[in-house]
Write a protein that holds these residues in place. Structure first.
Motif, PDB file in Angstrom:
ATOM      1  N   LEU A  25      15.978  -1.646   0.548  1.00 45.25           N
ATOM      2  CA  LEU A  25      14.770  -1.426   1.041  1.00 45.25           C
ATOM      3  C   LEU A  25      14.729  -0.928   2.553  1.00 45.25           C
ATOM      4  N   ASN A  29      17.036   0.442   6.227  1.00 40.28           N
ATOM      5  CA  ASN A  29      17.886   1.521   6.660  1.00 40.28           C
ATOM      6  C   ASN A  29      18.855   0.721   7.868  1.00 40.28           C
ATOM      7  N   PRO A  64      13.129  -4.403   6.488  1.00 42.44           N
ATOM      8  CA  PRO A  64      11.928  -4.801   6.510  1.00 42.44           C
ATOM      9  C   PRO A  64      11.497  -6.005   6.968  1.00 42.44           C
ATOM     10  N   THR A  93      -0.944  -5.151   5.810  1.00 42.94           N
ATOM     11  CA  THR A  93      -2.108  -4.578   5.188  1.00 42.94           C
ATOM     12  C   THR A  93      -2.509  -5.638   3.771  1.00 42.94           C
ATOM     13  N   GLU A 145       6.655  -5.945   2.993  1.00 43.53           N
ATOM     14  CA  GLU A 145       5.668  -4.958   2.793  1.00 43.53           C
ATOM     15  C   GLU A 145       6.394  -3.519   2.795  1.00 43.53           C
ATOM     16  N   ILE A 146       6.415  -2.784   1.683  1.00 47.05           N
ATOM     17  CA  ILE A 146       7.141  -1.501   1.710  1.00 47.05           C
ATOM     18  C   ILE A 146       6.092  -0.359   1.447  1.00 47.05           C
ATOM     19  N   ASP A 147       5.835   0.472   2.346  1.00 51.97           N
ATOM     20  CA  ASP A 147       4.932   1.502   2.294  1.00 51.97           C
ATOM     21  C   ASP A 147       3.787   1.088   1.882  1.00 51.97           C
ATOM     22  N   GLY A 148       3.232   0.030   2.279  1.00 56.26           N
ATOM     23  CA  GLY A 148       1.677  -0.679   2.226  1.00 56.26           C
ATOM     24  C   GLY A 148       1.919  -1.461   1.111  1.00 56.26           C
ATOM     25  N   MET A 149       2.887  -1.578   0.104  1.00 57.81           N
ATOM     26  CA  MET A 149       3.044  -2.317  -0.951  1.00 57.81           C
ATOM     27  C   MET A 149       3.671  -3.575  -0.858  1.00 57.81           C
ATOM     28  N   LYS A 164       5.931  -6.796  -1.715  1.00 63.95           N
ATOM     29  CA  LYS A 164       7.170  -7.145  -2.600  1.00 63.95           C
ATOM     30  C   LYS A 164       7.438  -8.403  -2.631  1.00 63.95           C
TER      31      LYS A 164
END
Length: 308
Positions: free
Chosen positions: A172, A174, A179, A228, A253-257, A259
């Motif tokens: 998730l 790079n 993250p 968020t 939190e990945i793109d606001g979601m 996990k």
């Protein structure tokens, strides 16, 4: 072992230790779990733990190693069954997909790069694979992960009987940045602290916040913006950790979601130092409060019931 012999053993082994890395204390050499626990704690903290009346968080982890045999912990430290349990509680959208799981890594898999290979039976055993050469290196490393039960060398009982194997997930992050890792400390079903791990590639460090996102450690560090989805992370951390007097539940939190990451019952094996040191006692006081208010083991549901 007499107190005199135990003291001599402490000094002999402690003086012989390589202080540049954590020693593995073989059980055939030191058959006493209490002695092994006390020695590794002495090595890291420069003092022996108070196991009779532990007050520090790091001491309470040593107590758990020696005394806590709650079989439900095995469900949550196994990365495969933990994801299944979290999916039932939180929903599938909280779960990082599983590409593959098993106990024998294929030689040339057709998985899409990049991915992360992890041991499903332990912690801190993982490798990010960006291409086929990375995978071959990781595959050789992974063979050593499965050589013996993970929890044996540091007396982390919950890991000892987990079937040894591997899990592969999509990566998730790079190459430049992983993250941010949000590690929520839950005591008696109530979240109290969030340990935030940042810059895990180049300059890995962590900062501690209370549940209202007030920074309570490393004040020279720039504040980290709260995710968020913090309230949802806290709520679900409390849900999955509610059967225990203490558990740490990790999220990304990945793109606001949000996990789900993992659940652990022995953070740092109780061998990591806190900065400032007073946090050890502060966090330990929350665990002590939970221990004083939790029902005894006979009053809680069985492992089998929790796994339904």
């Amino acid at each position: 072992m007499s107190a005199r012999l135990e003291h001599v053993a402490y000094r002999l082994v402690y003086d012989a230790m390589n202080l540049r890395r954590l020693p593995s204390l073989p059980h055939w050499l030191l058959p006493s779990a209490r002695l092994r626990v006390r020695l590794t704690y002495l090595w890291r903290h420069g003092r022996l733990p108070n196991l009779g009346n532990p007050t520090r968080f790091t001491e309470l982890i040593q107590r758990r190693k020696l005394l806590d045999r709650d079989p439900r912990m095995g469900l949550y430290v196994n990365k495969v069954t933990a994801k299944a349990a979290a999916a039932r509680l939180f929903g599938e959208n909280w779960i990082i997909p599983t590409i593959w799981t098993g106990n024998s890594l294929p030689e040339n898999p057709d998985w899409t790069f990049p991915f992360i290979l992890k041991a499903s039976h332990g912690c801190n055993q993982n490798a990010v694979c960006y291409d086929a050469s990375d995978y071959q290196i990781a595959r050789r490393r992974a063979s050593k992960w499965a050589d013996k039960p993970y929890g044996l060398w540091l007396d982390e009982w919950a890991y000892r009987d987990i079937p040894r194997g591997f899990i592969v997930e999509p990566f998730l992050g790079n190459r430049a940045a992983l993250p941010v890792d949000y590690k929520i400390y839950v005591f008696g079903g109530v979240a109290a602290f969030i340990q935030v791990h940042v810059d895990r590639v180049k300059n890995h460090r962590w900062v501690l916040y209370d549940r209202r996102w007030n920074q309570i450690s490393k004040f020279d560090e720039a504040p980290v913006t709260a995710p968020t989805s913090l309230d949802r992370m806290v709520a679900n951390a409390e849900r999955i950790a509610s059967p225990f007097d203490f558990a740490r539940v990790d999220f990304y939190e990945i793109d606001g979601m949000p996990k789900f990451g993992e659940v652990t019952f022995y953070p740092g094996s109780g061998l990591d130092r806190f900065d400032p040191e007073e946090l050890d006692a502060l966090i330990g006081s929350r665990w002590a409060e939970a221990l004083n208010t939790r029902p005894c083991q006979a009053d809680v549901p069985s492992y089998q019931a929790a796994a339904m």
